[in-house]
Design a protein around this motif. Structure first.
Motif, short mmCIF file in Angstrom:
data_model
loop_
_atom_site.label_atom_id
_atom_site.label_comp_id
_atom_site.label_asym_id
_atom_site.label_seq_id
_atom_site.Cartn_x
_atom_site.Cartn_y
_atom_site.Cartn_z
N PHE A 1 152.65 58.84 -12.98
CA PHE A 1 151.41 59.32 -12.35
C PHE A 1 150.22 59.23 -13.29
O PHE A 1 149.16 58.72 -12.93
N TYR A 2 150.40 59.71 -14.52
CA TYR A 2 149.28 59.72 -15.46
C TYR A 2 148.84 58.30 -15.81
O TYR A 2 147.64 58.02 -15.91
N ASP A 3 149.80 57.39 -15.98
CA ASP A 3 149.45 56.00 -16.30
C ASP A 3 148.64 55.37 -15.16
O ASP A 3 147.60 54.73 -15.39
N ARG A 4 149.11 55.56 -13.90
CA ARG A 4 148.42 54.93 -12.78
C ARG A 4 147.07 55.57 -12.50
O ARG A 4 146.11 54.89 -12.16
N LEU A 5 147.00 56.90 -12.63
CA LEU A 5 145.72 57.56 -12.35
C LEU A 5 144.67 57.11 -13.37
O LEU A 5 143.52 56.85 -13.01
N ILE B 1 141.26 55.29 -12.31
CA ILE B 1 139.95 55.83 -12.71
C ILE B 1 139.12 54.75 -13.39
O ILE B 1 137.93 54.57 -13.11
N GLU B 2 139.76 53.99 -14.28
CA GLU B 2 139.05 52.93 -14.98
C GLU B 2 138.56 51.87 -14.00
O GLU B 2 137.44 51.36 -14.10
N LEU C 1 140.16 62.22 -16.76
CA LEU C 1 141.43 62.35 -16.04
C LEU C 1 141.81 63.82 -15.89
O LEU C 1 142.23 64.27 -14.82
N ARG C 2 141.65 64.59 -16.97
CA ARG C 2 142.01 66.00 -16.96
C ARG C 2 141.17 66.77 -15.94
O ARG C 2 141.67 67.58 -15.16
N ALA D 1 141.38 69.06 -8.39
CA ALA D 1 142.31 68.95 -7.25
C ALA D 1 143.29 70.12 -7.26
O ALA D 1 143.61 70.69 -6.20
N ASP D 2 143.77 70.49 -8.44
CA ASP D 2 144.70 71.61 -8.58
C ASP D 2 144.04 72.91 -8.14
O ASP D 2 144.64 73.74 -7.44
#
Length: 454
Positions: free
Chosen positions: A306-310, A314-315, A422-423, A429-430
């Motif tokens: 998830f983190y890699d794809r997000l 974003i980029e 990203l954070r 969203a959280d």
């Protein structure tokens, strides 16, 4: 260092070295593998393991990644440098997908996460040893085949009287193998093909003979010129991966051994190409990659991926000024349901949530992930707030319609804005998800700029 069974004897193909800094893990694995009929050695020291690899023959190394003395990926690289035939399985508690990728790049054959069950170990060991056996047999077969081709070529050079007999023998030999074997003359045209080439490419023998070899490369003439340049400096290519194009247009990945055949005066008379179809190997590699990035229960991608794809999305959104939205949701009252109905029923709910995500999102566009526990997230590339809200509502209502004892979803929706990290993107969203839950659940909360926090 310790051994189970007889460390000095036994079939090399059944000898396993176990490296882990936790003695209890070594004991469990050793007892299990001994019961399976393997001969096992073990050590808690990476340096001692490397010394054992130098001194003795092992078919398989099972190693942990995170150890005080040396990282497991370095052990994998050094073992492969010492004995390339040793199969390697990495067993670790590290969850990051990059660890799996690094281990596989270093030469590992499989990657298992702790805690594991012994059935997984049994299957992984069996597959790794079978792969090792096939690779060794294939290399020996390749060596024997090249030797026979070379001997046959020498026979041709010795006497014209035996030319026809030797030619018939070679053709019989070449046609009996499933590998594709063909020769290319100095002008780049195919001068000989075996039955394996006909089967691999789908062209008849007549269509192949006299055709430019570049016709069969996916890279065309550029690929043929590249191979020619490599042969100028190396004389032969032992293991060159490329892609052929079948007559029907499909692409075939192959591993090619290329060597130049010279005449009595040293002139190059042809180029010999021995090609093995590695479609199945590539399929297994892709399958292993998918296993490493997918959640086994829900079929969605896992948190590490998830983190890699997000980050990548974003980029892309920054660079191309495209919209990007993120949905984060969990299952209302899931813990109570799980406690009342048991974990098996709880797993059914989680699997259904994964199915709902796949049903309600755009195939080959949106990406669903199990974020952890009963939390899920969906990346919606090129979806603005209105589109994302529609998808979120579809997920919410579809899950509600499954009627799991009144279980519902609380969803937080966030649309990306330039400058967000990203954070921050995940944090907003959280926050929306928890606002939806605090407001009674079974609803979608959308982040608005005025709700931002630091």
């Amino acid at each position: 260092m310790a051994f189970c069974r007889n460390s000095a004897g036994g079939d090399v193909g059944q000898r396993i070295l176990i490296l882990d800094d936790e003695p209890n893990i070594i004991e469990i694995l050793s007892q299990h593998l001994e019961a399976e009929g393997y001969t096992c050695g073990s050590t808690t020291s990476p340096k001692e393991a490397l010394d054992l690899i130098d001194r003795e023959s092992f078919a398989l190394l099972i190693t942990d990644l995170k150890m005080p003395e040396m990282h497991g990926n370095e052990v994998v690289s050094r073992v492969k440098a010492k004995q390339a035939d040793v199969a390697i399985i990495v067993v670790t508690a590290l969850m990051e997908v990059t660890n799996a990728v690094d281990a596989l790049r270093a030469g590992a054959d499989d990657y298992l996460l702790k805690p594991f069950n012994l059935a997984e170990i049994t299957v992984s060991v069996s597959k790794a040893l079978e792969k090792r056996r096939l690779l060794i047999e294939n290399r020996e077969y390749q060596r024997q085949l090249e030797t026979r081709v070379r001997e046959a070529t020498q026979d041709l050079e010795r006497t014209n009287r035996e030319l026809r007999e030797t030619k018939e023998y070679l053709e019989s030999l070449f046609h009996s193998t499933l590998d594709a074997i063909f020769t290319v003359d100095p002008e780049g045209q195919v001068s000989f093909v075996n039955e394996g080439t006909v089967l691999l490419l789908g062209y008849s023998r007549e269509e192949c003979l006299g055709a430019p070899a570049s016709r069969f490369y996916l890279g065309g003439a550029d690929e043929a010129r590249h191979i020619g340049r490599l042969l100028e400096s190396q004389q032969s290519l032992r293991s060159y991966e490329t892609e052929f194009r079948h007559k029907d247009g499909s692409v075939i990945p192959v591993n090619v051994s290329v060597s130049q055949v010279k005449g009595p005066s040293g002139e190059i008379t042809s180029t010999l190409m021995i090609c093995k179809d590695i479609t199945e190997q590539k399929r297994l590699e892709q399958q292993l990659k998918e296993i490493s990035i997918k959640d086994s229960l829900t079929g969605l991608f896992n948190q590490g991926y998830f983190y890699d794809r997000l980050e990548a999305e974003i980029e892309r959104a920054r660079r191309q000024s495209h919209p990007l939205s993120l949905v984060l949701f969990d299952i209302d009252q899931f813990k109570t349901y799980n406690d009342c109905h048991g974990h098996l029923e709880g797993d059914k709910v989680l699997m259904t949530a994964g199915q709902v995500v796949m049903e309600c999102t755009r195939e080959h566009v949106d990406l669903g992930f199990r974020y952890g526990g009963d939390e899920f997230t969906v990346i919606l590339p090129e979806a603005d707030e209105e589109q994302a809200r529609s998808i979120s509502e579809r997920i919410r209502s579809t899950f509600e319609g499954k009627h799991f004892d009144g279980l519902t979803l609380s969803l937080g929706l966030m649309s990306y804005r330039q400058g967000y990290s990203l954070r921050t993107f995940i944090q907003f969203a959280d926050a929306m998800m928890y606002d939806a839950k605090r407001s009674g659940g079974n609803r979608v909360y959308v982040h608005k700029p005025e709700t931002e926090f630091s």
